[in-house]
Write a protein that holds these residues in place. Structure first.
Motif, PDB file in Angstrom:
ATOM      1  N   GLY A 201       0.799  -1.214   0.000  1.00  0.00           N
ATOM      2  CA  GLY A 201       0.000   0.000   0.000  1.00  0.00           C
ATOM      3  C   GLY A 201       0.831   1.262   0.000  1.00  0.00           C
ATOM      4  N   TYR A 223      -1.726  -1.691  -4.384  1.00  0.00           N
ATOM      5  CA  TYR A 223      -3.022  -1.020  -4.253  1.00  0.00           C
ATOM      6  C   TYR A 223      -2.898   0.401  -3.717  1.00  0.00           C
ATOM      7  N   GLY A 224      -1.673   0.873  -3.496  1.00  0.00           N
ATOM      8  CA  GLY A 224      -1.477   2.215  -2.970  1.00  0.00           C
ATOM      9  C   GLY A 224      -1.448   3.260  -4.067  1.00  0.00           C
TER      10      GLY A 224
END
Length: 307
Positions: A201, A223-224
């Protein structure tokens, strides 16, 4: 009503409070009297980096004060949480029904903003990693709102070893309390034995070390909002893969699955299997302080603004 805004890009100091009229909900929208607003790192970054000012949106929770045209699935007085794409740092905010879900009895609005949006991202990242029973998982930004839930969800998915990567040693007890078996620090050499799955992230300069931490055949889920570059050679020598995950794609493209994830999060919360962590509840007028805590990554769990 009170609303937080900014006019020029910069750090937390550019945020200011203003008094504006209460907005009216449009077709398919709800007007919420906001009770909690979740602060997210992507919004904090956009305030500093975006070329033009943006509306400070994000996770909100509160009580429905008015219904827009055509809304029949919700009623005035219901407690709701969801993702606001407009001005969310405000005493009243507009929320589209597609992004809204009810807050069950027994849960507070603060718990709702700490659980739902961050939990959906964590749930999606864990699912994208396809964790198999007994596999090892590394979670970066493990003390963040999303990361703290990802640690718990990775364990629930059957991971045999869950390791939390954090920025400072003073976060170690916190992430261990969430179920992490071990704790590693950024910048302190290797992160232990290679991992089957890395849930990242953070991105940016951390993306390279995260890829190098993968075992043969490993999967990294990015997903960051920090960006970063992956060297193809690093994937080649490991037979590894990188998977990008974005929650908006699920919300817009697979709404039934998205709703199923939301129900699952509330069920896990009700059973005690999932515990949203809140770093601090901060008055809305002190949004700059909330942004500073988040930007400096000092938070243990979710930073929440209280209108």
């Amino acid at each position: 009503m009170l609303r937080i805004r900014y006019e020029v890009p910069g750090g937390p100091e550019v945020l200011f409070a203003e008094d504006v009229p209460v907005p009216a909900p449009g077709p398919g929208e709800l007007l919420l009297r906001s009770e909690a607003v979740g602060v997210t790192l992507p919004v904090v970054r956009k305030v500093r980096e975006a070329a033009e000012p943006i509306a400070l949106g994000g996770e909100i929770a509160g009580t429905v004060a008015a219904l827009g045209e055509g809304v029949t699935d919700f009623a005035v007085g219901e407690r709701v949480t969801g993702l606001c794409f407009g001005h969310g740092y405000a005493e009243y905010a507009v929320l589209h029904t597609a992004m809204a879900s009810r807050v069950p009895g027994g849960a507070t609005s603060v718990e709702a903003v700490a659980l739902v949006r961050s939990g959906l991202v964590a749930r999606g990242a864990v699912g994208a990693g396809q964790i198999r029973p007994g596999e090892s998982v590394l979670v970066t930004a493990a003390a963040s709102g999303v990361g703290s839930l990802a640690v718990q969800l990775a364990r629930a998915a059957g991971a045999g070893r869950v390791v939390a990567a954090v920025s400072s040693r003073d976060k170690a007890d916190f992430v261990r309390g969430l179920g992490a078996d071990e704790v590693v620090l950024y910048g302190e050499g290797a992160w232990g034995d290679p991992y089957d799955v890395v849930l990242d992230g953070v991105g940016g300069e951390l993306l390279g070390p995260a890829v190098r931490a993968l075992a043969t055949g490993g999967r990294l889920v990015a997903y960051g909002s920090g960006g970063g570059t992956v060297e193809a050679y690093e994937l080649l020598v490991r037979g590894a893969s990188v998977i990008g995950f974005q929650i908006r794609a699920v919300a817009q493209g697979r709404p039934e699955e998205y709703e199923g994830w939301r129900r699952g999060l509330w069920e896990a919360y009700a059973s005690g299997a999932l515990r949203p962590a809140v770093h601090e509840e901060i008055p809305l007028a002190e949004a700059a302080r909330a942004h500073r805590i988040t930007e400096e990554r000092r938070n243990l769990g979710k930073v929440v603004l209280i209108p």
